[in-house]
Scaffold this motif. Structure first.
Motif, PDB file in Angstrom:
ATOM      1  N   ILE A  42      -5.281  -4.644  16.068  1.00 25.97           N
ATOM      2  CA  ILE A  42      -4.160  -5.381  16.666  1.00 25.97           C
ATOM      3  C   ILE A  42      -4.326  -5.429  18.188  1.00 25.97           C
ATOM      4  O   ILE A  42      -3.434  -5.075  18.947  1.00 25.97           O
ATOM      5  CB  ILE A  42      -2.794  -4.792  16.249  1.00 25.97           C
ATOM      6  CG1 ILE A  42      -2.698  -3.291  16.552  1.00 25.97           C
ATOM      7  CG2 ILE A  42      -2.497  -5.087  14.788  1.00 25.97           C
ATOM      8  CD1 ILE A  42      -1.313  -2.697  16.354  1.00 25.97           C
ATOM      9  N   GLY A  43      -5.480  -5.891  18.618  1.00 19.97           N
ATOM     10  CA  GLY A  43      -5.818  -5.954  20.037  1.00 19.97           C
ATOM     11  C   GLY A  43      -4.885  -6.820  20.861  1.00 19.97           C
ATOM     12  O   GLY A  43      -4.813  -6.667  22.078  1.00 19.97           O
ATOM     13  N   HIS A  44      -4.183  -7.740  20.210  1.00 18.09           N
ATOM     14  CA  HIS A  44      -3.205  -8.547  20.948  1.00 18.09           C
ATOM     15  C   HIS A  44      -2.013  -7.696  21.395  1.00 18.09           C
ATOM     16  O   HIS A  44      -1.292  -8.071  22.302  1.00 18.09           O
ATOM     17  CB  HIS A  44      -2.734  -9.747  20.114  1.00 18.09           C
ATOM     18  CG  HIS A  44      -2.157  -9.383  18.792  1.00 18.09           C
ATOM     19  ND1 HIS A  44      -2.915  -8.882  17.756  1.00 18.09           N
ATOM     20  CD2 HIS A  44      -0.879  -9.430  18.341  1.00 18.09           C
ATOM     21  CE1 HIS A  44      -2.126  -8.655  16.710  1.00 18.09           C
ATOM     22  NE2 HIS A  44      -0.894  -8.967  17.040  1.00 18.09           N
TER      23      HIS A  44
ATOM     24  N   HIS B   2      -1.486  -5.519   7.354  1.00 17.20           N
ATOM     25  CA  HIS B   2      -2.644  -6.260   6.835  1.00 17.20           C
ATOM     26  C   HIS B   2      -3.923  -5.468   7.031  1.00 17.20           C
ATOM     27  O   HIS B   2      -4.766  -5.375   6.131  1.00 17.20           O
ATOM     28  CB  HIS B   2      -2.735  -7.627   7.522  1.00 17.20           C
ATOM     29  CG  HIS B   2      -3.949  -8.397   7.143  1.00 17.20           C
ATOM     30  ND1 HIS B   2      -4.122  -8.953   5.888  1.00 17.20           N
ATOM     31  CD2 HIS B   2      -5.082  -8.670   7.824  1.00 17.20           C
ATOM     32  CE1 HIS B   2      -5.308  -9.539   5.829  1.00 17.20           C
ATOM     33  NE2 HIS B   2      -5.918  -9.378   6.992  1.00 17.20           N
ATOM     34  N   HIS B   3      -4.078  -4.874   8.206  1.00 16.73           N
ATOM     35  CA  HIS B   3      -5.301  -4.130   8.495  1.00 16.73           C
ATOM     36  C   HIS B   3      -5.436  -2.884   7.628  1.00 16.73           C
ATOM     37  O   HIS B   3      -6.536  -2.552   7.171  1.00 16.73           O
ATOM     38  CB  HIS B   3      -5.353  -3.749   9.973  1.00 16.73           C
ATOM     39  CG  HIS B   3      -6.653  -3.140  10.368  1.00 16.73           C
ATOM     40  ND1 HIS B   3      -7.792  -3.891  10.546  1.00 16.73           N
ATOM     41  CD2 HIS B   3      -7.009  -1.857  10.575  1.00 16.73           C
ATOM     42  CE1 HIS B   3      -8.794  -3.087  10.857  1.00 16.73           C
ATOM     43  NE2 HIS B   3      -8.338  -1.854  10.890  1.00 16.73           N
ATOM     44  N   VAL B   4      -4.363  -2.180   7.392  1.00 15.26           N
ATOM     45  CA  VAL B   4      -4.394  -0.979   6.556  1.00 15.26           C
ATOM     46  C   VAL B   4      -4.854  -1.334   5.147  1.00 15.26           C
ATOM     47  O   VAL B   4      -5.661  -0.620   4.537  1.00 15.26           O
ATOM     48  CB  VAL B   4      -3.010  -0.286   6.499  1.00 15.26           C
ATOM     49  CG1 VAL B   4      -2.956   0.770   5.414  1.00 15.26           C
ATOM     50  CG2 VAL B   4      -2.680   0.327   7.853  1.00 15.26           C
ATOM     51  N   ASN B   5      -4.403  -2.446   4.643  1.00 11.84           N
ATOM     52  CA  ASN B   5      -4.760  -2.838   3.269  1.00 11.84           C
ATOM     53  C   ASN B   5      -6.147  -3.445   3.160  1.00 11.84           C
ATOM     54  O   ASN B   5      -6.698  -3.506   2.067  1.00 11.84           O
ATOM     55  CB  ASN B   5      -3.686  -3.760   2.703  1.00 11.84           C
ATOM     56  CG  ASN B   5      -2.433  -2.987   2.416  1.00 11.84           C
ATOM     57  OD1 ASN B   5      -2.451  -2.100   1.572  1.00 11.84           O
ATOM     58  ND2 ASN B   5      -1.374  -3.251   3.143  1.00 11.84           N
ATOM     59  N   LYS B   6      -6.713  -3.899   4.263  1.00 12.58           N
ATOM     60  CA  LYS B   6      -8.084  -4.387   4.272  1.00 12.58           C
ATOM     61  C   LYS B   6      -9.094  -3.229   4.204  1.00 12.58           C
ATOM     62  O   LYS B   6     -10.168  -3.361   3.684  1.00 12.58           O
ATOM     63  CB  LYS B   6      -8.348  -5.179   5.561  1.00 12.58           C
ATOM     64  CG  LYS B   6      -8.439  -6.651   5.359  1.00 12.58           C
ATOM     65  CD  LYS B   6      -8.692  -7.439   6.610  1.00 12.58           C
ATOM     66  CE  LYS B   6      -9.474  -6.747   7.697  1.00 12.58           C
ATOM     67  NZ  LYS B   6      -9.724  -7.590   8.863  1.00 12.58           N
TER      68      LYS B   6
ATOM     69  N   GLY C  77       0.834  -1.203   0.000  1.00 11.05           N
ATOM     70  CA  GLY C  77       0.000   0.000   0.000  1.00 11.05           C
ATOM     71  C   GLY C  77       0.865   1.248   0.000  1.00 11.05           C
ATOM     72  O   GLY C  77       2.090   1.192   0.134  1.00 11.05           O
ATOM     73  N   THR C  78       0.206   2.374  -0.153  1.00  4.83           N
ATOM     74  CA  THR C  78       0.937   3.638  -0.269  1.00  4.83           C
ATOM     75  C   THR C  78       1.419   4.140   1.083  1.00  4.83           C
ATOM     76  O   THR C  78       0.829   3.860   2.123  1.00  4.83           O
ATOM     77  CB  THR C  78       0.056   4.727  -0.912  1.00  4.83           C
ATOM     78  OG1 THR C  78      -1.017   5.031  -0.013  1.00  4.83           O
ATOM     79  CG2 THR C  78      -0.481   4.297  -2.259  1.00  4.83           C
TER      80      THR C  78
ATOM     81  N   LYS D  53      -1.523   7.978   7.243  1.00  4.53           N
ATOM     82  CA  LYS D  53      -2.835   8.439   7.716  1.00  4.53           C
ATOM     83  C   LYS D  53      -3.333   7.556   8.855  1.00  4.53           C
ATOM     84  O   LYS D  53      -3.858   8.045   9.853  1.00  4.53           O
ATOM     85  CB  LYS D  53      -3.846   8.434   6.565  1.00  4.53           C
ATOM     86  CG  LYS D  53      -5.230   8.888   6.991  1.00  4.53           C
ATOM     87  CD  LYS D  53      -6.220   8.820   5.839  1.00  4.53           C
ATOM     88  CE  LYS D  53      -7.605   9.200   6.329  1.00  4.53           C
ATOM     89  NZ  LYS D  53      -8.638   8.827   5.395  1.00  4.53           N
ATOM     90  N   ARG D  54      -3.176   6.243   8.724  1.00  9.27           N
ATOM     91  CA  ARG D  54      -3.630   5.325   9.769  1.00  9.27           C
ATOM     92  C   ARG D  54      -2.898   5.600  11.084  1.00  9.27           C
ATOM     93  O   ARG D  54      -3.503   5.672  12.143  1.00  9.27           O
ATOM     94  CB  ARG D  54      -3.424   3.880   9.312  1.00  9.27           C
ATOM     95  CG  ARG D  54      -3.816   2.805  10.293  1.00  9.27           C
ATOM     96  CD  ARG D  54      -5.291   2.782  10.707  1.00  9.27           C
ATOM     97  NE  ARG D  54      -6.230   2.916   9.642  1.00  9.27           N
ATOM     98  CZ  ARG D  54      -6.924   1.939   9.075  1.00  9.27           C
ATOM     99  NH1 ARG D  54      -6.769   0.710   9.477  1.00  9.27           N
ATOM    100  NH2 ARG D  54      -7.780   2.197   8.118  1.00  9.27           N
TER     101      ARG D  54
END
Length: 151
Positions: free
Chosen positions: A35-37, A146-150, A15-16, A22-23
């Motif tokens: 990422i609650g763990h 992974h989360h950013v790209n989802k 991703g960019t 931004k995230r």
């Protein structure tokens, strides 16, 4: 004078750079779900969630222990850089200085890297070096990829 140092590493990301920046800058409220763990809560104490100079605390689990980190952030939009300056918390019990710098660097049209720099200074020479914190911060960035790209 107590020992001080700097750790630097890069984490390749999909991703960019702008999307990742931004995230990390503006969307910390999603971290506990994503990422609650690692991160259980993020609380803004002063300023807006994405503003330069805002103060927030992070509740996180590191090395099997629940800890807290309170920081003041510096934002550099031009360089896609976010600096978290340690104010209080578990890590600050052993360190006088603990700054974590995230710089998101474009690599290709759809990839980037996060350059992580940790600047630290021990309160006294009896304290261990904070090298395991670099492993923790690196895993945060990698797990958020992974989360950013989802999204």
């Amino acid at each position: 004078m107590a020992t001080s140092g700097t750790y630097v590493t890069e984490v390749p990301l999909k991703g960019t750079a702008e999307k990742h920046y931004k995230r990390w800058k503006s969307e910390n409220h999603v971290f506990p779900d994503a990422i609650g763990h690692h991160i259980q809560n993020v609380t803004v104490h002063e300023g807006e969630s994405d503003s330069h100079g805002s103060i927030r605390s992070w509740n996180y689990t590191w090395d099997g222990k629940e800890e807290v980190f309170k920081e003041k952030r510096e934002v550099d939009e031009e360089k896609l850089t976010l600096t978290l300056r340690g104010l209080e918390g578990h890590v600050m019990e052993q360190l006088k200085v603990y700054d974590v710098i995230y710089q998101f660097i474009p690599k290709t049209e759809d990839t980037c890297a996060c350059k992580i720099t940790i600047v630290w200074e021990k309160r006294n020479d009896d304290s261990p070096e904070p090298s395991t914190y670099m492993k923790f911060v690196k895993s945060l960035v990698a797990d958020m990829d992974h989360h950013v790209n989802k999204a």
